[in-house]
Design a protein around this motif. Structure first.
Motif: not given
Length: 464
Positions: A311-340
């Motif tokens: 509401d303060r800074f707009g919808r688009r910046p948060l949509m973009i940051v949330g999309s890309l940030g969580s996408g990058v972190l998915s690599y690390a999450y899946l890797w942690s599973i592979s390492q048990q």
């Protein structure tokens, strides 16, 4: 009472702030109850259904088939979006929410009564698919109708914050769904849990139907719908209108919806990857009953804060940051599973799904509602969201096919696909117009003009 444009309007019979809070509260409660039903099925599809409703033999086939029934609900959602969107835009937001709740609760209750594959053979998965289809049809009208009612009753400059209550409710529904399985899996043997324990959360949907009906019947219809009700009856069906007038926004919103791949990777494919014997990791199933609870508790804390930022800074910046940030972190999450590594897996699940993804999740409901005019708002939101979710729903099965049990580099393969999809969502958000300062009555129109920043900030502060 004043409109977003500052023009005088007739005073509503009830205090506007009270109406805003009532709409937000009913949206939260209704979404929590309905998405409890939805996510109970998701939990069972990953943890229980492969061994109960499908023939024993190849674990890959059973897992793909089980996750496929999960996807069937999403296939039904575009159909439900058209039908229930029409109902919501013509007969009212309140009416569609009551109908969706009844359909969802009854179909979920029926799952608890289904016989297993060992009892009736192929009829078991067939009946399971049919009931999942009804679930998908019903849930298609929930978030679009609830958030439309909230947005249309929200105070000036706070549409994002208030709209996030419906998303807050969906996260609470996930917590309740996962929490229902925890004591059952902890205190029952594996044989008892697979035999009858899993049915208990589905049986409780009878209470969901009753509670949801009572809550939804007491909600007031939104002001803007009532003002345009007679005019809408003379127009083309909302489905036709929204495609003719807002077709590109439907495409944009559908592409943004693909960012739901994060939830799929963490809670559906991630659960299968970590717990199914074919992958050789075999984490305890209870880990994947706790992950949705903890991650969504974190989400509950941050969703209102992220929504307020939109509401303060707009919808688009948060949509973009949330999309890309969580996408990058998915690599690390899946890797942690592979390492048990159970501890690291839980931490990264929280960061990926409970935090970064919520930057996007807290924002999208308000953003999608603002892309469409009032006369097609429920339909436009519902079609776009459910088209995107229909595509997303097949991703667990696709991930399992491209990285099946026994394959190497699962984190790299699935992580890359996940990140590529979040890039698509980020680009779609970047291509859309910013909407947070556009007056309510002008949303989705060619004449829409944002309120000047200084005026917007002043009036927003006054509405708090």
């Amino acid at each position: 009472m004043t409109s977003d444009t500052g023009e005088s309007r007739p005073e509503a019979p009830k205090d506007s702030r009270s109406t805003s809070r009532k709409a937000a509260a009913s949206g939260w409660i209704g979404s929590a109850l309905e998405y409890y039903d939805w996510f109970v099925y998701a939990q069972a599809a990953a943890l229980v259904f492969p061994s109960i409703f499908f023939p024993e033999g190849d674990p890959t086939v059973a897992l793909v088939a089980s996750l496929g029934t999960y996807a069937v609900g999403y296939v039904a959602r575009p159909i439900g979006a058209i039908a229930l969107g029409h109902w919501g835009d013509r007969r009212g937001r309140k009416n569609v929410l009551v109908l969706a709740m009844l359909l969802m609760g009854l179909s979920t209750f029926a799952v608890a009564l289904l016989p297993t594959y060992g009892q009736v053979g192929m009829w078991a998965p067939v009946l399971l698919v049919l009931l999942r289809f009804v679930q998908g049809f019903a849930v298609a009208g929930e978030l679009s109708g609830a958030s439309a009612m909230i947005v249309e009753n929200a105070p000036f400059g706070r549409r994002g914050y208030y709209a996030s209550f419906s998303l807050h409710g969906t996260q609470a529904g996930q917590i309740i769904a996962a929490a229902m399985f925890l004591p059952l899996s902890a205190f029952l043997s594996d044989e008892a849990f697979d035999s009858w324990g899993w049915r208990v959360p589905f049986l409780l949907s009878a209470l969901v139907v009753l509670a949801g009906y009572v809550i939804r019947r007491r909600v007031d219809e939104s002001r803007i719908f009532l003002e345009e009700k007679e005019e809408r009856r003379r127009e083309r069906p909302p489905f036709v209108q929204v495609l003719r007038e807002s077709g590109m926004d439907v495409v944009r919103a559908a592409c943004m919806t693909l960012v739901n791949v994060i939830g799929v990777v963490v809670s559906v494919f991630g659960a299968a990857y970590a717990t199914q014997p074919g992958y050789g990791i075999e984490m305890d199933k209870s880990v994947y009953l706790w992950i949705p609870v903890v991650a969504n508790l974190v989400a509950l804390a941050f969703i209102p804060w992220f929504a307020n930022l939109s509401d303060r800074f707009g919808r688009r910046p948060l949509m973009i940051v949330g999309s890309l940030g969580s996408g990058v972190l998915s690599y690390a999450y899946l890797w942690s599973i592979s390492q048990q590594n159970v501890a690291l897996t839980i931490v990264l699940a929280i960061l990926t799904w409970g935090l970064l993804y919520q930057v996007w999740n807290a924002t999208f409901a308000g953003f999608f509602q603002e892309l469409f005019p009032a006369r097609t708002r429920v339909t436009g939101f519902a079609i776009a969201q459910n088209l995107g979710l229909a595509i997303t729903a097949f991703l667990p099965s696709i991930f399992t096919l491209v990285a099946p049990p026994g394959s190497a580099n699962v984190p790299l393969i699935v992580g890359t696909l996940c990140f590529a999809i979040t890039v698509v969502g980020a680009v779609a958000a970047w291509s859309a117009r910013e909407t947070h300062r556009i007056p309510l009555e002008q949303l989705g129109t060619k004449d829409a003009k944002p309120v000047p920043r200084a005026e917007f900030d002043r009036r927003r502060a006054e509405s708090r």
